[in-house]
Write a protein that holds these residues in place. Sequence first.
Motif, PDB file in Angstrom:
ATOM      1  N   THR A 136     -17.698   3.916 -38.524  1.00 30.43           N
ATOM      2  CA  THR A 136     -18.166   2.559 -38.813  1.00 30.43           C
ATOM      3  C   THR A 136     -17.038   1.696 -39.366  1.00 30.43           C
ATOM      4  N   ALA A 137     -16.223   2.272 -40.263  1.00 35.35           N
ATOM      5  CA  ALA A 137     -15.096   1.530 -40.840  1.00 35.35           C
ATOM      6  C   ALA A 137     -14.089   1.138 -39.764  1.00 35.35           C
ATOM      7  N   LYS A 161     -19.463   9.667 -39.729  1.00 38.65           N
ATOM      8  CA  LYS A 161     -20.119   8.436 -39.289  1.00 38.65           C
ATOM      9  C   LYS A 161     -19.586   7.236 -40.051  1.00 38.65           C
ATOM     10  N   ASP A 162     -19.369   7.413 -41.362  1.00 44.75           N
ATOM     11  CA  ASP A 162     -18.822   6.315 -42.161  1.00 44.75           C
ATOM     12  C   ASP A 162     -17.434   5.941 -41.681  1.00 44.75           C
ATOM     13  N   TRP A 163     -16.606   6.948 -41.377  1.00 49.20           N
ATOM     14  CA  TRP A 163     -15.245   6.666 -40.896  1.00 49.20           C
ATOM     15  C   TRP A 163     -15.289   5.896 -39.577  1.00 49.20           C
ATOM     16  N   LEU A 183     -22.290  12.795 -42.443  1.00 52.25           N
ATOM     17  CA  LEU A 183     -22.271  11.358 -42.717  1.00 52.25           C
ATOM     18  C   LEU A 183     -20.872  10.810 -42.946  1.00 52.25           C
ATOM     19  N   PRO A 184     -19.944  11.542 -43.632  1.00 54.74           N
ATOM     20  CA  PRO A 184     -18.591  10.991 -43.782  1.00 54.74           C
ATOM     21  C   PRO A 184     -17.937  10.656 -42.453  1.00 54.74           C
TER      22      PRO A 184
END
Length: 286
Positions: free
Chosen positions: A92-93, A88-90, A85-86
């Motif tokens: 998205t950011a 994916k978060d990066w 998930l990290p």
Amino acid sequence: MDIISKNRWVAPMLSVLLVCIVGVNVVQATGKWNEASDSRQMTELASSVQNNGSTSSEGDRRMMVDGTSLSAEPSVHSANWTVSLPAKDWLTAAQEEQELNKAKAKQKAKAAAAAKAKNEAALKLAKIEKAKAAAALTTPPQKLYFTRTKLLTQEESKLATWSYSVSDKELLLLQKIVMAEAEGEPYEGKVAVANVVLNRLRSANFPDSIYKVIYQKSQFSPVANGRLKRMVPNEDSVKAVNAALNGQKEVADDTYYFLSLTLADDLTVAHSKKKVKTIGHHTFYK
């Protein structure tokens, strides 16, 4: 024969002994080789552990979002980081930042377009105002406005203490006297001659109409010698009269005289009046 018969077991025994001795030597040599190989492998492993210890330790300590430890195997690490998930978060950011930059660029372009449109509108308005001002200078007013001391512009009409209506006949007469007096003079000199006529019209010390000012005895030589009647105003003379009627002033409101010092027969004005300025061949006095 008896001896040989009695000792026939010796040869096999010697053979067995020889095989045992050779076997022991081979085993010892193989053990030493294995020990050297094992020692070399242990040294390489220790070096590898020392070089990658921090990476392996950090890799062992990394946790997935769901709490499962990451595998020490590089292939497993890659697989876990790909789906974690990290990551994916990066992503998205980064996408959000890209969208924000696009929005800022679009807003900046919109502001620039608005500023350009505003400037174009301002320039267009300035051109319109300039055209109006130019048209005003080329269109003679039908009425003049005065105070006791000066000629007013059309915009200052509310300040006037009295007004004067200009007929078409007087307008033509004013254009002809300017042409007759200042035909070879600069444009500013033509405006100044018209200023003198209008200053006399305003003053209580001179006649109260344009016709009477121009035809006052002994004031303008073209009237006396008949040249005025033959004059056909040129474009500069017409423009100069229109400008003067609309308030353009090349000499002050208290300027009532002018003459050419090289052509005038009577220099009384030059000796008795105060000089204001010289334009071309004409010197103006008050």
